[in-house]
Design an enzyme around this catalytic site. Structure first.
Site, PDB file in Angstrom:
ATOM      1  N   SER A  16       0.831  -1.199   0.000  1.00  0.00           N
ATOM      2  CA  SER A  16       0.000   0.000   0.000  1.00  0.00           C
ATOM      3  C   SER A  16       0.865   1.248   0.000  1.00  0.00           C
ATOM      4  CB  SER A  16      -0.931  -0.011   1.218  1.00  0.00           C
ATOM      5  OG  SER A  16      -0.209  -0.334   2.375  1.00  0.00           O
ATOM      6  N   HIS A  64      -3.150  -3.781  -5.823  1.00  0.00           N
ATOM      7  CA  HIS A  64      -3.504  -3.316  -4.481  1.00  0.00           C
ATOM      8  C   HIS A  64      -4.980  -3.599  -4.205  1.00  0.00           C
ATOM      9  CE1 HIS A  64      -3.757   0.288  -1.512  1.00  0.00           C
ATOM     10  NE2 HIS A  64      -3.592  -0.847  -0.878  1.00  0.00           N
ATOM     11  N   GLU A 101      -6.535  -1.701  -7.280  1.00  0.00           N
ATOM     12  CA  GLU A 101      -5.762  -0.597  -7.857  1.00  0.00           C
ATOM     13  C   GLU A 101      -4.527  -1.226  -8.502  1.00  0.00           C
ATOM     14  OE1 GLU A 101      -4.295   2.041  -4.795  1.00  0.00           O
ATOM     15  OE2 GLU A 101      -4.473   3.779  -6.111  1.00  0.00           O
ATOM     16  N   ASN A 146      -4.498   5.641  -1.311  1.00  0.00           N
ATOM     17  CA  ASN A 146      -4.015   6.107  -0.010  1.00  0.00           C
ATOM     18  C   ASN A 146      -3.586   7.573  -0.011  1.00  0.00           C
ATOM     19  OD1 ASN A 146      -4.510   3.965   1.704  1.00  0.00           O
ATOM     20  ND2 ASN A 146      -2.854   2.802   0.745  1.00  0.00           N
TER      21      ASN A 146
HETATM   22  N1  CAA Z   1     -14.300 -10.699   5.354  1.00  0.00           N
HETATM   23  C1  CAA Z   1     -15.248 -11.168   4.518  1.00  0.00           C
HETATM   24  N2  CAA Z   1     -16.501 -10.638   4.421  1.00  0.00           N
HETATM   25  C2  CAA Z   1     -16.794  -9.624   5.248  1.00  0.00           C
HETATM   26  C3  CAA Z   1     -15.863  -9.093   6.156  1.00  0.00           C
HETATM   27  C4  CAA Z   1     -14.568  -9.671   6.198  1.00  0.00           C
HETATM   28  N3  CAA Z   1     -13.602  -9.210   7.012  1.00  0.00           N
HETATM   29  N4  CAA Z   1     -16.457  -8.071   6.838  1.00  0.00           N
HETATM   30  C5  CAA Z   1     -17.707  -7.972   6.371  1.00  0.00           C
HETATM   31  N5  CAA Z   1     -17.914  -8.908   5.408  1.00  0.00           N
HETATM   32  C6  CAA Z   1     -19.138  -9.131   4.627  1.00  0.00           C
HETATM   33  C7  CAA Z   1     -20.281  -9.597   5.504  1.00  0.00           C
HETATM   34  O1  CAA Z   1     -20.264 -11.008   5.657  1.00  0.00           O
HETATM   35  C8  CAA Z   1     -21.504  -9.126   4.718  1.00  0.00           C
HETATM   36  O2  CAA Z   1     -21.757 -10.017   3.639  1.00  0.00           O
HETATM   37  P1  CAA Z   1     -23.249 -10.194   3.042  1.00  0.00           P
HETATM   38  O3  CAA Z   1     -23.602  -8.924   2.366  1.00  0.00           O
HETATM   39  O4  CAA Z   1     -23.110 -11.339   2.105  1.00  0.00           O
HETATM   40  O5  CAA Z   1     -24.140 -10.487   4.211  1.00  0.00           O
HETATM   41  C9  CAA Z   1     -21.023  -7.816   4.087  1.00  0.00           C
HETATM   42  O6  CAA Z   1     -19.574  -7.864   4.089  1.00  0.00           O
HETATM   43  C10 CAA Z   1     -21.465  -6.606   4.891  1.00  0.00           C
HETATM   44  O7  CAA Z   1     -21.010  -6.784   6.230  1.00  0.00           O
HETATM   45  P2  CAA Z   1     -21.788  -6.301   7.530  1.00  0.00           P
HETATM   46  O8  CAA Z   1     -23.268  -6.349   7.239  1.00  0.00           O
HETATM   47  O9  CAA Z   1     -21.277  -7.069   8.681  1.00  0.00           O
HETATM   48  O10 CAA Z   1     -21.321  -4.831   7.803  1.00  0.00           O
HETATM   49  P3  CAA Z   1     -21.353  -3.561   6.898  1.00  0.00           P
HETATM   50  O11 CAA Z   1     -22.537  -3.523   5.991  1.00  0.00           O
HETATM   51  O12 CAA Z   1     -21.141  -2.450   7.846  1.00  0.00           O
HETATM   52  O13 CAA Z   1     -20.052  -3.700   5.980  1.00  0.00           O
HETATM   53  C11 CAA Z   1     -17.788  -3.261   5.549  1.00  0.00           C
HETATM   54  C12 CAA Z   1     -18.787  -3.877   6.506  1.00  0.00           C
HETATM   55  C13 CAA Z   1     -17.853  -3.981   4.194  1.00  0.00           C
HETATM   56  C14 CAA Z   1     -16.415  -3.429   6.161  1.00  0.00           C
HETATM   57  C15 CAA Z   1     -18.181  -1.742   5.337  1.00  0.00           C
HETATM   58  O14 CAA Z   1     -18.268  -1.116   6.581  1.00  0.00           O
HETATM   59  C16 CAA Z   1     -17.202  -1.004   4.483  1.00  0.00           C
HETATM   60  O15 CAA Z   1     -17.257  -1.043   3.261  1.00  0.00           O
HETATM   61  N6  CAA Z   1     -16.257  -0.260   5.135  1.00  0.00           N
HETATM   62  C17 CAA Z   1     -15.235   0.494   4.451  1.00  0.00           C
HETATM   63  C18 CAA Z   1     -14.117  -0.417   4.068  1.00  0.00           C
HETATM   64  C19 CAA Z   1     -13.016   0.296   3.372  1.00  0.00           C
HETATM   65  O16 CAA Z   1     -13.013   1.489   3.177  1.00  0.00           O
HETATM   66  N7  CAA Z   1     -12.004  -0.457   2.976  1.00  0.00           N
HETATM   67  C20 CAA Z   1     -10.842   0.054   2.332  1.00  0.00           C
HETATM   68  C21 CAA Z   1      -9.774   0.216   3.363  1.00  0.00           C
HETATM   69  S1  CAA Z   1      -8.320   0.905   2.644  1.00  0.00           S
HETATM   70  C22 CAA Z   1      -7.445  -0.429   2.155  1.00  0.00           C
HETATM   71  O17 CAA Z   1      -7.766  -1.555   2.367  1.00  0.00           O
HETATM   72  C23 CAA Z   1      -6.211  -0.131   1.413  1.00  0.00           C
HETATM   73  C24 CAA Z   1      -5.021   0.283   2.153  1.00  0.00           C
HETATM   74  O18 CAA Z   1      -3.964   0.256   1.575  1.00  0.00           O
HETATM   75  C25 CAA Z   1      -5.062   0.794   3.511  1.00  0.00           C
END
Ligand code: CAA
Length: 286
Positions: free
Chosen positions: A122, A143, A155, A193
């Site tokens: 990242s 990414h 990405e 990022n």
């Molecule tokens: N692994 C697998 N599946 C997961 C999971 C995990 N860790 N966490 C949640 N899920 C799945 C759930 O099982 C659920 O699936 P279904 O739709 O089939 O039921 C779905 O995701 C939604 O989960 P929840 O209902 O429990 O919760 P939510 O609707 O609040 O979603 C989330 C959770 C997907 C994490 C959401 O909050 C979200 O999109 N958050 C933002 C995430 C984000 O911005 N990620 C990028 C981070 S930056 C990065 O990764 C790059 C870097 O370099 C730092």
């Protein structure tokens, strides 16, 4: 080389990103070799995948038989040389430059010459990683976002030496993994990022300077801007050590004070409060 010739994907690292990538690849029909330093670490990745697929069975998204077949496509190992069977490798090891450079030097010696070696870094420049190998044209950034099974984006980062063929194969592979690729060039933080981390860092400054509580900061961004989670909760999900490492990369790379990491973020990391993975970050997960 064509993406159609890729049957086996090697993944290095069974942490949250590596395990997620393995899960997505196996679900998409690929055979996957999951490597980590010890058998226990590699098996932790298998446990994660099992957990994700069990939820999918419970939700009726896949059958128990399908789950079984997906799991059979995953081979976990702590023997690095087994990655020689891979047609494409994605490295998702610890976000540490020395570790990644060593991995790429070693990969270069065991992978067939046509094999593309992608990194999920990242923050480390792809060009620097490419230069550690004798196949710089076949090194690229791939990414993924956390949690990998859920997030649609990959990405794809070109370094200066990355060939067009490498880019095209990686793009096509991302589509086969059910993801939507977006292209970025090899500058600090790439696109994701460079935009996300200063926002998270600013949220931490808002907490540090007492502009709001963690709840009010996250509520403003969730309900005011329709973000799925607030920036402090997201920092905990990503890992505060990773957030700090990315801010340091932006700060070092651009030499611009707007990227200076918030002292509160540094204090948390120094105290071992790294977010969800350690049970404590801006929120408590114990
Ligand atoms: N692994 C697998 N599946 C997961 C999971 C995990 N860790 N966490 C949640 N899920 C799945 C759930 O099982 C659920 O699936 P279904 O739709 O089939 O039921 C779905 O995701 C939604 O989960 P929840 O209902 O429990 O919760 P939510 O609707 O609040 O979603 C989330 C959770 C997907 C994490 C959401 O909050 C979200 O999109 N958050 C933002 C995430 C984000 O911005 N990620 C990028 C981070 S930056 C990065 O990764 C790059 C870097 O370099 C730092």
């Amino acid at each position: 080389m064509k993406a159609d010739t890729i049957n086996t994907i090697g993944v290095i690292g069974a942490g949250q990103m590596g395990s997620g990538i393995v899960c997505v690849a196996a679900v998409s029909g690929f055979t996957v070799i999951l490597y980590d330093l010890t058998e226990a670490l590699a098996l932790k990745g298998v446990t994660y995948i099992n957990g994700v697929l069990s939820k999918d069975v419970a939700k009726g998204k896949i059958t128990q038989d399908e789950k079984q077949r997906i799991m059979e496509r995953v081979r976990a190992t702590c023997r690095f040389h087994e990655l020689a069977d891979a047609d494409f490798v994605v490295e998702a090891a610890t976000e540490n430059q020395d570790i990644k450079l060593t991995i790429f030097k070693d990969l270069d010696t065991i992978c067939r010459p046509q094999v593309i070696c992608a990194t999920n870094t990242s923050s480390i420049p792809i060009g620097r990683i490419a230069a550690a190998t004798k196949r710089p044209d076949k090194v690229i950034g791939m990414h993924f976002m956390n949690p990998v099974p859920v997030m649609k984006l990959v990405e794809i980062i070109r370094a200066l030496p990355t060939s067009q063929e490498t880019f095209d194969v990686t793009w096509e592979l991302s589509l086969k993994l059910g993801k939507t690729p977006a292209e970025a060039h090899d500058y600090p933080g790439f696109i994701s990022n460079r935009i996300l981390m200063p926002m998270i860092n600013e949220a931490i400054y808002s907490l540090y300077e007492g502009v709001g509580t963690r709840e009010s900061i996250d509520t403003v961004m969730k309900l005011g801007m329709n973000h799925p989670m607030g920036p402090l909760a997201l920092a905990d999900l990503i890992g505060l050590d990773t957030c700090l490492a990315i801010m340091e990369t932006l700060y070092d790379g651009f030499k611009d004070s707007k990227y200076r990491p918030c002292p509160l973020l540094r204090r948390y990391v120094e105290s071992g409060w790294l977010g969800r993975k350690t049970g404590k970050g801006f929120y408590d997960y114990t």
